[in-house]
Design a protein around this motif. Structure first.
Motif, PDB file in Angstrom:
ATOM      1  N   ALA A  11       0.859  -1.188   0.000  1.00  0.00           N
ATOM      2  CA  ALA A  11       0.000   0.000   0.000  1.00  0.00           C
ATOM      3  C   ALA A  11       0.892   1.234   0.000  1.00  0.00           C
ATOM      4  O   ALA A  11       2.003   1.218   0.545  1.00  0.00           O
ATOM      5  CB  ALA A  11      -0.901  -0.005   1.227  1.00  0.00           C
ATOM      6  N   HIS A  12       0.408   2.315  -0.629  1.00  0.00           N
ATOM      7  CA  HIS A  12       1.158   3.567  -0.665  1.00  0.00           C
ATOM      8  C   HIS A  12       0.250   4.661  -0.119  1.00  0.00           C
ATOM      9  O   HIS A  12      -0.798   4.966  -0.697  1.00  0.00           O
ATOM     10  CB  HIS A  12       1.580   3.900  -2.105  1.00  0.00           C
ATOM     11  N   GLY A  13       0.645   5.241   1.011  1.00  0.00           N
ATOM     12  CA  GLY A  13      -0.172   6.283   1.622  1.00  0.00           C
ATOM     13  C   GLY A  13      -1.419   5.710   2.281  1.00  0.00           C
ATOM     14  O   GLY A  13      -1.503   4.515   2.569  1.00  0.00           O
ATOM     15  N   ILE A  14      -2.410   6.586   2.490  1.00  0.00           N
ATOM     16  CA  ILE A  14      -3.596   6.176   3.251  1.00  0.00           C
ATOM     17  C   ILE A  14      -4.885   6.247   2.429  1.00  0.00           C
ATOM     18  O   ILE A  14      -5.968   6.036   2.948  1.00  0.00           O
ATOM     19  CB  ILE A  14      -3.756   7.043   4.512  1.00  0.00           C
ATOM     20  N   LYS A  15      -4.769   6.526   1.116  1.00  0.00           N
ATOM     21  CA  LYS A  15      -5.969   6.726   0.305  1.00  0.00           C
ATOM     22  C   LYS A  15      -6.254   5.574  -0.654  1.00  0.00           C
ATOM     23  O   LYS A  15      -6.998   5.743  -1.615  1.00  0.00           O
ATOM     24  CB  LYS A  15      -5.859   8.040  -0.460  1.00  0.00           C
ATOM     25  N   GLY A  16      -5.645   4.414  -0.415  1.00  0.00           N
ATOM     26  CA  GLY A  16      -5.986   3.237  -1.207  1.00  0.00           C
ATOM     27  C   GLY A  16      -5.077   2.944  -2.383  1.00  0.00           C
ATOM     28  O   GLY A  16      -5.329   2.005  -3.139  1.00  0.00           O
ATOM     29  N   GLU A  17      -4.026   3.729  -2.572  1.00  0.00           N
ATOM     30  CA  GLU A  17      -3.102   3.447  -3.675  1.00  0.00           C
ATOM     31  C   GLU A  17      -2.204   2.259  -3.337  1.00  0.00           C
ATOM     32  O   GLU A  17      -1.899   2.007  -2.167  1.00  0.00           O
ATOM     33  CB  GLU A  17      -2.223   4.660  -3.981  1.00  0.00           C
ATOM     34  N   GLU A  50      -8.901   2.910 -11.294  1.00  0.00           N
ATOM     35  CA  GLU A  50      -9.503   4.242 -11.228  1.00  0.00           C
ATOM     36  C   GLU A  50      -8.482   5.313 -11.604  1.00  0.00           C
ATOM     37  O   GLU A  50      -8.764   6.209 -12.394  1.00  0.00           O
ATOM     38  CB  GLU A  50     -10.041   4.487  -9.814  1.00  0.00           C
ATOM     39  N   THR A  51      -7.292   5.220 -11.019  1.00  0.00           N
ATOM     40  CA  THR A  51      -6.226   6.177 -11.332  1.00  0.00           C
ATOM     41  C   THR A  51      -4.888   5.447 -11.374  1.00  0.00           C
ATOM     42  O   THR A  51      -4.722   4.381 -10.773  1.00  0.00           O
ATOM     43  CB  THR A  51      -6.114   7.306 -10.286  1.00  0.00           C
ATOM     44  N   GLY A  52      -3.945   6.057 -12.078  1.00  0.00           N
ATOM     45  CA  GLY A  52      -2.587   5.533 -12.121  1.00  0.00           C
ATOM     46  C   GLY A  52      -1.600   6.673 -12.250  1.00  0.00           C
ATOM     47  O   GLY A  52      -1.882   7.671 -12.915  1.00  0.00           O
ATOM     48  N   ARG A  53      -0.460   6.540 -11.588  1.00  0.00           N
ATOM     49  CA  ARG A  53       0.585   7.563 -11.705  1.00  0.00           C
ATOM     50  C   ARG A  53       1.926   6.942 -11.351  1.00  0.00           C
ATOM     51  O   ARG A  53       1.985   5.895 -10.692  1.00  0.00           O
ATOM     52  CB  ARG A  53       0.293   8.760 -10.798  1.00  0.00           C
ATOM     53  N   VAL A  54       2.982   7.578 -11.819  1.00  0.00           N
ATOM     54  CA  VAL A  54       4.330   7.109 -11.509  1.00  0.00           C
ATOM     55  C   VAL A  54       4.881   7.967 -10.378  1.00  0.00           C
ATOM     56  O   VAL A  54       4.802   9.202 -10.421  1.00  0.00           O
ATOM     57  CB  VAL A  54       5.248   7.180 -12.752  1.00  0.00           C
ATOM     58  N   HIS A  55       5.430   7.310  -9.356  1.00  0.00           N
ATOM     59  CA  HIS A  55       6.013   8.006  -8.208  1.00  0.00           C
ATOM     60  C   HIS A  55       7.344   7.344  -7.870  1.00  0.00           C
ATOM     61  O   HIS A  55       7.389   6.134  -7.603  1.00  0.00           O
ATOM     62  CB  HIS A  55       5.052   7.934  -7.010  1.00  0.00           C
ATOM     63  N   SER A  56       8.430   8.113  -7.930  1.00  0.00           N
ATOM     64  CA  SER A  56       9.777   7.597  -7.642  1.00  0.00           C
ATOM     65  C   SER A  56      10.092   6.347  -8.466  1.00  0.00           C
ATOM     66  O   SER A  56      10.651   5.374  -7.952  1.00  0.00           O
ATOM     67  CB  SER A  56       9.932   7.291  -6.144  1.00  0.00           C
ATOM     68  N   GLY A  57       9.684   6.374  -9.723  1.00  0.00           N
ATOM     69  CA  GLY A  57      10.003   5.264 -10.620  1.00  0.00           C
ATOM     70  C   GLY A  57       9.095   4.059 -10.514  1.00  0.00           C
ATOM     71  O   GLY A  57       9.307   3.062 -11.194  1.00  0.00           O
ATOM     72  N   ARG A  58       8.098   4.119  -9.641  1.00  0.00           N
ATOM     73  CA  ARG A  58       7.174   2.994  -9.482  1.00  0.00           C
ATOM     74  C   ARG A  58       5.768   3.408  -9.897  1.00  0.00           C
ATOM     75  O   ARG A  58       5.355   4.543  -9.669  1.00  0.00           O
ATOM     76  CB  ARG A  58       7.150   2.519  -8.033  1.00  0.00           C
ATOM     77  N   LEU A  59       5.049   2.459 -10.488  1.00  0.00           N
ATOM     78  CA  LEU A  59       3.664   2.722 -10.871  1.00  0.00           C
ATOM     79  C   LEU A  59       2.770   2.540  -9.656  1.00  0.00           C
ATOM     80  O   LEU A  59       2.855   1.527  -8.950  1.00  0.00           O
ATOM     81  CB  LEU A  59       3.236   1.775 -11.994  1.00  0.00           C
ATOM     82  N   LEU A  60       1.934   3.531  -9.420  1.00  0.00           N
ATOM     83  CA  LEU A  60       0.947   3.465  -8.334  1.00  0.00           C
ATOM     84  C   LEU A  60      -0.439   3.414  -8.967  1.00  0.00           C
ATOM     85  O   LEU A  60      -0.743   4.193  -9.872  1.00  0.00           O
ATOM     86  CB  LEU A  60       1.032   4.692  -7.424  1.00  0.00           C
ATOM     87  N   LEU A  61      -1.281   2.494  -8.492  1.00  0.00           N
ATOM     88  CA  LEU A  61      -2.651   2.380  -8.976  1.00  0.00           C
ATOM     89  C   LEU A  61      -3.620   2.514  -7.816  1.00  0.00           C
ATOM     90  O   LEU A  61      -3.312   2.146  -6.680  1.00  0.00           O
ATOM     91  CB  LEU A  61      -2.874   1.017  -9.653  1.00  0.00           C
ATOM     92  N   ARG A  62      -4.821   3.031  -8.146  1.00  0.00           N
ATOM     93  CA  ARG A  62      -5.932   3.004  -7.194  1.00  0.00           C
ATOM     94  C   ARG A  62      -7.089   2.328  -7.911  1.00  0.00           C
ATOM     95  O   ARG A  62      -7.386   2.644  -9.063  1.00  0.00           O
ATOM     96  CB  ARG A  62      -6.339   4.403  -6.743  1.00  0.00           C
ATOM     97  N   PHE A  63      -7.715   1.382  -7.220  1.00  0.00           N
ATOM     98  CA  PHE A  63      -8.837   0.639  -7.798  1.00  0.00           C
ATOM     99  C   PHE A  63     -10.158   1.167  -7.279  1.00  0.00           C
ATOM    100  O   PHE A  63     -10.261   1.624  -6.136  1.00  0.00           O
ATOM    101  CB  PHE A  63      -8.709  -0.857  -7.462  1.00  0.00           C
ATOM    102  N   ALA A  64     -11.176   1.074  -8.107  1.00  0.00           N
ATOM    103  CA  ALA A  64     -12.522   1.499  -7.718  1.00  0.00           C
ATOM    104  C   ALA A  64     -12.945   0.729  -6.467  1.00  0.00           C
ATOM    105  O   ALA A  64     -12.766  -0.490  -6.384  1.00  0.00           O
ATOM    106  CB  ALA A  64     -13.499   1.237  -8.857  1.00  0.00           C
ATOM    107  N   GLY A  65     -13.464   1.443  -5.496  1.00  0.00           N
ATOM    108  CA  GLY A  65     -13.951   0.813  -4.275  1.00  0.00           C
ATOM    109  C   GLY A  65     -12.900   0.637  -3.192  1.00  0.00           C
ATOM    110  O   GLY A  65     -13.222   0.273  -2.064  1.00  0.00           O
ATOM    111  N   VAL A  66     -11.637   0.891  -3.502  1.00  0.00           N
ATOM    112  CA  VAL A  66     -10.566   0.770  -2.493  1.00  0.00           C
ATOM    113  C   VAL A  66     -10.185   2.182  -2.087  1.00  0.00           C
ATOM    114  O   VAL A  66      -9.600   2.935  -2.867  1.00  0.00           O
ATOM    115  CB  VAL A  66      -9.336   0.013  -3.058  1.00  0.00           C
ATOM    116  N   ARG A  67     -10.541   2.549  -0.869  1.00  0.00           N
ATOM    117  CA  ARG A  67     -10.410   3.946  -0.449  1.00  0.00           C
ATOM    118  C   ARG A  67      -9.433   4.172   0.705  1.00  0.00           C
ATOM    119  O   ARG A  67      -9.184   5.301   1.089  1.00  0.00           O
ATOM    120  CB  ARG A  67     -11.787   4.480  -0.019  1.00  0.00           C
TER     121      ARG A  67
END
Length: 197
Positions: A11-17, A50-67
């Motif tokens: 997990a990355h952070g507290i918002k479901g990424e 739901e969303t995707g972004r690159v952070h420090s060379g790694r791909l971060l994803l957030r899925f629908a319903g995971v908050r």
């Protein structure tokens, strides 16, 4: 046809990424927002990105319903699987999907049989062919153009130009080294084996 395109990490952070270990050469196509992916284990999916972004060379994803972080951690080690048309090929003619390479017969440039590709191992630095030899042993072949000189999907074969020691028998390597040492002993009369000790 189903292809594993990523594995969920921490997990990355507290918002479901979540971080993901990408296992596709086309992450923008397979792992873009809106993509619906099957999962292994199946009980955790399907998942919609739901969303995707690159952070420090790694791909971060957030899925629908995971908050939250708890939901994200529950997905850890889940394999993400895309449905792909078996006739589909990558845009780059020098790239291949794993299923295209599986079961190819592997030969050296001089025609010697090496074995059959049983697995493609995706490492951070490079991909490897896991090749099963006729005697049941396995050899790892780096999938780089300096070594894999030809892929012929119609003939179902891969041709490699292996550097010394990649697929040779250790006994052959040792015996050639012993021969060189014997020649050196004959010319200078000294034992060089302990010189570096």
């Amino acid at each position: 046809m189903q292809l594993v395109v990523a594995r969920v990490g921490r997990a990355h952070g507290i918002k479901g990424e979540v971080t993901v270990e990408v296992r596709t050469d086309e992450p923008e196509l397979r792992l873009g927002p809106g993509a619906v992916l099957l999962t292994d284990p199946a009980s955790t999916g399907p998942l919609t990105i739901e969303t995707g972004r690159v952070h420090s060379g790694r791909l971060l994803l957030r899925f629908a319903g995971v908050r939250d972080r708890t939901g994200a951690e529950a997905l850890r080690n889940t394999l993400l699987i895309a449905e792909v048309d078996p006739d589909e090929t990558p845009e780059d003619p020098e790239e291949y999907y794993d299923h295209q390479l599986m079961d190819l017969d592997v030969f050296t440039t001089d025609g010697a049989t090496v074995g059959r590709i049983t697995e493609i191992s995706h490492l951070p630095s490079q991909d490897l062919f896991v090749v099963e030899r006729e005697d049941g042993t396995e050899v790892l072949i780096p999938f780089v153009e300096e070594i894999v000189v030809e892929i012929d999907l119609e003939e179902q074969r891969a041709v490699i130009d292996p550097p010394p020691g990649l697929i040779d028998d250790r006994a052959e390597i040792a015996s050639s080294r012993d021969a060189e040492e014997d020649e050196g002993d004959a010319t200078d009369g000294e034992d060089s084996a302990g010189a570096g000790a």
